[in-house]
Structure formats: structure tokens, C-alpha cells
Design an enzyme around this catalytic site. Structure first.
Site, PDB file in Angstrom:
ATOM      1  N   HIS A   6       0.816  -1.208   0.000  1.00  0.00           N
ATOM      2  CA  HIS A   6       0.000   0.000   0.000  1.00  0.00           C
ATOM      3  C   HIS A   6       0.853   1.262   0.000  1.00  0.00           C
ATOM      4  O   HIS A   6       0.358   2.340  -0.331  1.00  0.00           O
ATOM      5  CB  HIS A   6      -0.928   0.004   1.214  1.00  0.00           C
ATOM      6  CG  HIS A   6      -1.768  -1.233   1.327  1.00  0.00           C
ATOM      7  ND1 HIS A   6      -1.420  -2.294   2.139  1.00  0.00           N
ATOM      8  CD2 HIS A   6      -2.921  -1.589   0.709  1.00  0.00           C
ATOM      9  CE1 HIS A   6      -2.335  -3.241   2.030  1.00  0.00           C
ATOM     10  NE2 HIS A   6      -3.254  -2.854   1.163  1.00  0.00           N
ATOM     11  N   CYS A  38      -2.880  10.947   9.316  1.00  0.00           N
ATOM     12  CA  CYS A  38      -3.228  10.155   8.128  1.00  0.00           C
ATOM     13  C   CYS A  38      -2.403  10.640   6.940  1.00  0.00           C
ATOM     14  O   CYS A  38      -2.275  11.846   6.708  1.00  0.00           O
ATOM     15  CB  CYS A  38      -4.723  10.276   7.835  1.00  0.00           C
ATOM     16  SG  CYS A  38      -5.245   9.377   6.347  1.00  0.00           S
ATOM     17  N   CYS A  46      -5.708  10.454  17.607  1.00  0.00           N
ATOM     18  CA  CYS A  46      -4.923   9.757  18.622  1.00  0.00           C
ATOM     19  C   CYS A  46      -4.896   8.262  18.338  1.00  0.00           C
ATOM     20  O   CYS A  46      -5.716   7.724  17.608  1.00  0.00           O
ATOM     21  CB  CYS A  46      -5.500  10.020  20.008  1.00  0.00           C
ATOM     22  SG  CYS A  46      -7.223   9.506  20.186  1.00  0.00           S
ATOM     23  N   HIS A  63      -8.598   4.861   4.712  1.00  0.00           N
ATOM     24  CA  HIS A  63      -7.212   5.298   4.508  1.00  0.00           C
ATOM     25  C   HIS A  63      -6.305   4.443   5.399  1.00  0.00           C
ATOM     26  O   HIS A  63      -6.356   4.560   6.626  1.00  0.00           O
ATOM     27  CB  HIS A  63      -7.061   6.778   4.857  1.00  0.00           C
ATOM     28  CG  HIS A  63      -7.902   7.663   3.996  1.00  0.00           C
ATOM     29  ND1 HIS A  63      -8.118   9.007   4.265  1.00  0.00           N
ATOM     30  CD2 HIS A  63      -8.592   7.402   2.852  1.00  0.00           C
ATOM     31  CE1 HIS A  63      -8.891   9.523   3.334  1.00  0.00           C
ATOM     32  NE2 HIS A  63      -9.204   8.572   2.463  1.00  0.00           N
ATOM     33  N   CYS A 262      -9.075 -27.192 -37.821  1.00  0.00           N
ATOM     34  CA  CYS A 262      -8.253 -27.576 -36.672  1.00  0.00           C
ATOM     35  C   CYS A 262      -7.970 -29.074 -36.674  1.00  0.00           C
ATOM     36  O   CYS A 262      -6.915 -29.511 -36.191  1.00  0.00           O
ATOM     37  CB  CYS A 262      -8.930 -27.159 -35.371  1.00  0.00           C
ATOM     38  SG  CYS A 262     -10.608 -27.810 -35.169  1.00  0.00           S
ATOM     39  N   HIS A 615     -13.384 -28.460 -30.912  1.00  0.00           N
ATOM     40  CA  HIS A 615     -12.086 -27.972 -31.401  1.00  0.00           C
ATOM     41  C   HIS A 615     -11.026 -29.025 -31.116  1.00  0.00           C
ATOM     42  O   HIS A 615     -11.085 -29.730 -30.098  1.00  0.00           O
ATOM     43  CB  HIS A 615     -11.741 -26.649 -30.702  1.00  0.00           C
ATOM     44  CG  HIS A 615     -10.450 -26.048 -31.155  1.00  0.00           C
ATOM     45  ND1 HIS A 615     -10.214 -25.681 -32.459  1.00  0.00           N
ATOM     46  CD2 HIS A 615      -9.310 -25.753 -30.471  1.00  0.00           C
ATOM     47  CE1 HIS A 615      -8.998 -25.181 -32.559  1.00  0.00           C
ATOM     48  NE2 HIS A 615      -8.428 -25.227 -31.367  1.00  0.00           N
TER      49      HIS A 615
END
Length: 688
Positions: A6, A38, A46, A63, A262, A615
């Protein structure tokens, strides 16, 4: 935490409140102890040991990063740990340096309980009388912070001098060097991509280049016709140096899907990776005997006695053009340039009216194993298949097993007719080489089965030798049950050895339908009495092992009157297959144990749920490079053998590890063994 992802997304605002010491207090409770700022917004709160307002801010805004304004610790709430690393810009280091500089400045503003008092009227600070004990907590706090910094510095220096610290520093330096190398490689790739895009923007598209290449020389003056490919005079030397890439591994060449082709691409990839099959066609030179190969007439083949050299001239001309492109530096790994260059080798239709599958296989294998091409469009091969095998004409999905059988049958017919009809016109060297190719085609997949029928009345055994080119293995009965409540097929597994054992098991013939020679030996031919019919048992055993063992897993079953569905169970097969348990007993004593060992060479896989749709891809072992390749039309990826063994196989190809001339016992010896076995049993025995 050494690495926090981060931190890399950290973007700190320049007017952040953390840079102003007067705002180092919680916005909720106004405390100055354990204050966290922040790093996403200007919020200050606090820590968890006070009122835990910083955690509440994280829960409300999301955040994750916060910094302690005094200790300068950074904590991540998402990682729930302290952060030790920094982002590439070094914002945390710069922020710590700024805070240390701010903290070192002298503050004359008086505080009370850690809060600065300001006047509401004038906006100036109101100086309150300071008491003697007021400065003592600040001094103790400053002394505590100083001791903490000195202790942290001492511990950091001590850790750096230790062996563990040295190893960690060395690891960090290596990681940084590796990251710098990766960044440099990414920068170079971006630069190469940019230059290639600029070059492709100035190059004509593929279609116009192909049309210009096929324009006759006398269509107009050379100066008036634009060049299909840039010449060395027009291309700078730096660009030519960029184009020349290292040669690719031989055989790693994709085949373009031309519309539900194919099934053809997967079979051609498998045949080209079978070393003996590939080498015999690479040595064959069809240009010298092209007039002897059959030509197509309304889907049928007929021989032409008039010699022509058009195909040989065209083939050499195409090869000369390809070599000229390579000398000019145009054989690079760019997708568009590869497509343009490959049109020189594989035209949409054969230029000659004499259509030959041998010639197309020879040309296609040469291109695929030259190590110069990453992609080729097999137009001529598809046109030859449509002309010589009308059942595969059109763009409908076809079965790969049926196509393989028809292709080998047509190649065999072509070689046999070429070697017998105009034998005197073929050079001796080519005649001998054609015989060798025919021998390889006839023997590489050819094996023999011993069909043994035992009369239950007299226990007399009758043997019949039958040829085979592949073994069609059925699934056990439990996979054919479609009743309600049965376990789904995709949740179970089936062993390949179980399917082989089912193929060679003894089965009882229904009713009295067998006319035993021993029981009818005393009956005269002129006797009007009917033949004596008895019950019997039948068993198939391998009498002669082929060089390449083809195992066709019968995945499609009838469900209803006109509907066929697929058995999607996974078949467990190994890289090494031992065929000893499935051979006749007399054969086991006459051959070496190594002769029964087979190595996995290729796997054809069917993707999808129904017949006539889905296929096809192929997993092939490259003998030149010693690795496995997943061939999905134009996309080729290197894979491991563990990946191959996890696939839902449809056709398996195993190559014999040791080929011996005495791959089977003589029929005289076999009849003698059976006669001895019948004589030892004495009187006929009746089995209930």
C-alpha cells in the site's frame, strides 16, 4: 513489515497538516499524546492507547497508512503491522527528514496541556504565565525522544554489522538490482514496440503485399509498381538490425486455421513431429518426379504420362524468394511480416494441375522444420485434400481420426501408383528413395493381431493373423450407462491399461455359431448332414508390434437413434507404456523386454461435448529440442509432460523405444505351438 504494497500508492499532499507542529493534536479529543497523522488526507487523531480515533478514521474512510508525528513510525491498518519500506519516490524518507527539521526549530508559543492557546479576537497567541512544573514534562519528553533515537541508531548500526543484517542488506541490494534490470528490460521492450509500430504504420497491409507479389513481371514498368516489401535501400540499417531475431527452434511453427481446419492442423503437427515419418518426406524430392504423381479429375485420381516442369520451377522459385527475403533481413518474428513472407512459400492453390499429397507434405514439413517461420497458412495442403479426398471438402468440422486414416491411405496409394506405373522414367536414386518412403508409410503404423478362437466342445484353437494400423479402444461398460442416478462421467477416471485389457480379454461368442474344424474333421465333404456348430470363445492379442502405436479412444457413443454424444471421462495414461501384458505368450519369450516399451510422442485432444463440433489441438514432443509443445492452430506454447498427461486425450501416439527385426514370431512356429498345445490336451473337453 518489510514490504507493504500500500506504500507504493502513497500520494502525500504538500499542504498536509503533519508539517505544521501546531496541528499535532487529535481533532476529536485534542490530546497531544500518541498522535497519528493520516498520510492520505489532513486528518490527525490519537492512537489506540488513548481514544483510538485514528482507527475510527480508517474504518470510516478506508485510509490505511498513518504516521506517528513524534516517533515517525508508519503503520498500515490493512496489513496490521508497522511499515519498514518506502515507495519508489522516497516520500516517507523525505517526510521524516522534514519532520525532524521542523521539530528542531525553536517554538516560543506557550502551550497548556499540550495545546497552543490563541486569541479569538486578534488572532495572536495569548501568552500565559508559565509555571515551573510546566516545562518539566516537555524536558522529560524531549530527553525520552533523544534517548529513543540514539538507541534506535545504535541498534541499527549493530544490526548492520551482524551476519543477519549483512545478509538482509545484500538481499535488499539484489532485489533493487533485479528491479532495476526488470525496469530496463521493460523500457527496452517499450522502445522496440514503439519502433515496430512506427515501421508497421509505414508498411503496406498484408493483402496488398500478396497481390503485388503475384503481379506478372510484364504487367508494367518496374518503376511504376510499388515494391511489395521494403528493400534494403529504403530501410535504414538500424531497422534491419532490429528485424533480425535469433532463429526459432525447428518444428515450432503454427498452422493458420482456414475455417474449421483444426482437425487437419492437429494431425499435420503430429505427423511432422514423428521423427521417422518426417525425415522420409524431407528426404523425398517430388519435383524430380512430379509428372508421375496422380492429378485430380473431379475428385478421382488418374495418371498423367506427359512430363512437366512447372511445379519444379515454381517450387524452386518460391524457395529462392524465401531465401532472398531472409538475406534481406525480412524473416523476423513480427506477426504481419511473417504472414506476408509465408505467402511466398504456401500459395492458396497449387500452381500445377498435378496434385500430390506427397509434394505438399514435403513442402510443408520443410517450412515447419526450417526454424525460420512462426506461422504458415496451409492453403495448398487444404486444396489438395479437398481435391483428392472429397469427403473433407468444405468448412464443416470433421473427425481427426477419420482424416488421419484417409490421409495415410491416399499417400500410400499415391506412392504405390507412382512406383509401378512409370517405373522406367524415374531416376534410380529417386526410385530407391520412393521405395523407402513407401516402406516407412506402410510399416510405421502397421502391426498384426492374433485372433484366436477356442472351441468350447473340443478346446481346439484356431489362429488367424489380421493387420492393424491403430487400436480402437472402447470404454468399459460402466461409462456407457446413461440411466438416471448414475455417477456423472466427468467425476470418474478410466485407466488406459484397463481399456487395453478390455481389448485383449476373452469374450464368448453368442450361441452355437462356430464351425470347428476339429469337430467336423471326420465328416466327409459329400455328407449331406449339416455342419456341427458349437459355442466358442474369441480373444485378440498383439502378434506384431508397430513402430508407432496409435491408440484411438472411442469417446463418441450413440445416444438415441440419430444422436452421438461424447464420453468426457479423463483417461489416465503414462509417459511410458509397456505392451507386454497384451501380446501373445509365444511372442514374449522370443523378444527382448525393451521391445515392449513405448514412449509417448503425441496426443490429439478434442475440446467440446458433441460429435461434429468442438475444437482439436495436439500435444507433440519435439525431438530436436527435447520439449513438449501444445499446438493450437497458430498458437504454440511449450508445456510440461505433467500438463500433457492431464489432457482429455482422443488419439495417443506411442513410439517404440527399441525396434527389433524379430518383432514377431513366424507363422510356422506359431502353428507348431498351437498344434502341440492341442495334442497335449488329449481327448476333447466340454466346458459348461
Amino acid at each position: 513489515m518489510d514490504r507493504c504494497k500500500h506504500v507504493g500508492r502513497l500520494r502525500l499532499a504538500q499542504d498536509h497538516s503533519i508539517l505544521n507542529p501546531q496541528k499535532w493534536c487529535c481533532l476529536e479529543c485534542a490530546t497531544t499524546e500518541s498522535v497519528w497523522a493520516c498520510l492520505k488526507c489532513s486528518h490527525v487523531a490519537c492512537g489506540r492507547y488513548i481514544e483510538d480515533h485514528a482507527l475510527k478514521h480508517f474504518e470510516e474512510t478506508g485510509h490505511p497508512l498513518a504516521m506517528e508525528v513524534r516517533d515517525l513510525y508508519v503503520f498500515c491498518y490493512l496489513c496490521k503491522d508497522y511499515v519498514l519500506n518506502d515507495n519508489p519516490e522516497g516520500d516517507l524518507k523525505l517526510l521524516r527528514s522534514s519532520l525532524l527539521a521542523v521539530r528542531g526549530q525553536k517554538q516560543d508559543t506557550p502551550v497548556r496541556r499540550g495545546r497552543t492557546l490563541r486569541s479569538m479576537a486578534s488572532g495572536e497567541d495569548v501568552v500565559l504565565p508559565q509555571r515551573a512544573p510546566q516545562g518539566q514534562p516537555q524536558m522529560l519528553t524531549a530527553l525520552w525522544y533523544r534517548r529513543q533515537r540514539l538507541l534506535a541508531r545504535t541498534l541499527r548500526l549493530w544490526f548492520e554489522k551482524s551476519s543477519r543484517g549483512q545478509a538482509k542488506l545484500e538481499q535488499r541490494r539484489q532485489e533493487e538490482a533485479l528491479e532495476r534490470k526488470k525496469e530496463e528490460a521493460r523500457r527496452r521492450r517499450r522502445e522496440v514496440k514503439r519502433r515496430l509500430l512506427e515501421e508497421l504504420a509505414s508498411t503496406p497491409p498484408r493483402k496488398s503485399a500478396r497481390l503485388l507479389l503475384h503481379t506478372p513481371r510484364d504487367a508494367g514498368p518496374a518503376a511504376s509498381r510499388p515494391a511489395a516489401l521494403p528493400t534494403s535501400r529504403r530501410v535504414p540499417a538500424a531497422t534491419l538490425k532490429l528485424r533480425r531475431q535469433p532463429a526459432m527452434a525447428p518444428g515450432v511453427t503454427g498452422l493458420r486455421n482456414l475455417g474449421n481446419t483444426c482437425y487437419m492442423n492437429s494431425i499435420l503437427q503430429v505427423l511432422s513431429h514423428l521423427q521417422k515419418f518426417r525425415e522420409c518426406f524431407l528426404n523425398l524430392d517430388p519435383s524430380k518426379t512430379e509428372h508421375l504423381f496422380p492429378k485430380a479429375t473431379n475428385g478421382k485420381t488418374q495418371l498423367s504420362g506427359k512430363p512437366t516442369n512447372s511445379s519444379a520451377t515454381e517450387l524452386s522459385l518460391r524457395n529462392d524468394r524465401a531465401e532472398a527475403c531472409e538475406r534481406e533481413g525480412f524473416c523476423w518474428n513480427g506477426r504481419a511480416s511473417i504472414s506476408r513472407s509465408l505467402e511466398l512459400i504456401q500459395n492458396k492453390e497449387p500452381s500445377s494441375k498435378h496434385i500430390s499429397l506427397c509434394r505438399e507434405l514435403h513442402t510443408l514439413f520443410r517450412v515447419m522444420w526450417s526454424g525460420k517461420w512462426a506461422l504458415v497458412s496451409p492453403f495448398a495442403m487444404l486444396h489438395s485434400v479437398w481435391s483428392l479426398i472429397p469427403a473433407f471438402r468444405g468448412y464443416d468440422q470433421q473427425d481427426a481420426q477419420e482424416f488421419l486414416c484417409e490421409l495415410l491411405h491416399k499417400v500410400q496409394q499415391e506412392l504405390e501408383s507412382e512406383g509401378t506405373t512409370r517405373r522406367i522414367l524415374i531416376p534410380f536414386s529417386q526410385r530407391k528413395l520412393t521405395k523407402q518412403v513407401l516402406k516407412v508409410v506402410n510399416t510405421i503404423f502397421h502391426g498384426q493381431l492374433l485372433s484366436q478362437v477356442t472351441c468350447i466342445s473340443c478346446n481346439y484353437k484356431s489362429n488367424t493373423i489380421e493387420p492393424f494400423w491403430d487400436l480402437s479402444l472402447e470404454f468399459p461398460e460402466r461409462y456407457h450407462c446413461i440411466e438416471k442416478g448414475f455417477v456423472p462421467l466427468n467425476q470418474t477416471e478410466c485407466l488406459l491399461t484397463e481399456m487395453l485389457a478390455k481389448f485383449t480379454e476373452t469374450e464368448a461368442l453368442e450361441g452355437r455359431i462356430y464351425a470347428c474344424d476339429q469337430c467336423n474333421s471326420k465328416r466327409r465333404k459329400s455328407n449331406p448332414k449339416p455342419l456341427v456348430l458349437s459355442e466358442a470363445r474369441k480373444q485378440l492379442m498383439i502378434y506384431r508390434l508397430p513402430q508407432v502405436l496409435r491408440l484411438h479412444l472411442k469417446r463418441f457413443r450413440w445416444s438415441g437413434r440419430n444422436h452421438r454424444e461424447k464420453i468426457g471421462v479423463h483417461v489416465v495414461f503414462d509417459q511410458v507404456l509397456t505392451m507386454e501384458p497384451y501380446c501373445c505368450r509365444d511372442m514374449l519369450s522370443s523378444l527382448d523386454k525393451e521391445t515392449f516399451a513405448y514412449d509417448l510422442s503425441a496426443v490429439v485432444m478434442h475440446h467440446g461435448k458433441g460429435f461434429g463440433s468442438g475444437h482439436y489441438t495436439a500435444y507433440c514432443y519435439n525431438t530436436e529440442g527435447g520439449f513438449w509443445v501444445h499446438c493450437n492452430d497458430s498458437k504454440l506454447n511449450v508445456c510440461s509432460v505433467e500438463e500433457v498427461c492431464k489432457t482429455q486425450a482422443y488419439i495417443l501416439f506411442y513410439t517404440q523405444r527399441t525396434v527389433q527385426g524379430n518383432a514377431r514370431i513366424s507363422e510356422t512356429h506359431l502353428q507348431a505351438q498351437v498344434q502341440s498345445s492341442n495334442n497335449d490336451e488329449g481327448r476333447p473337453q466340454t466346458f459348461s
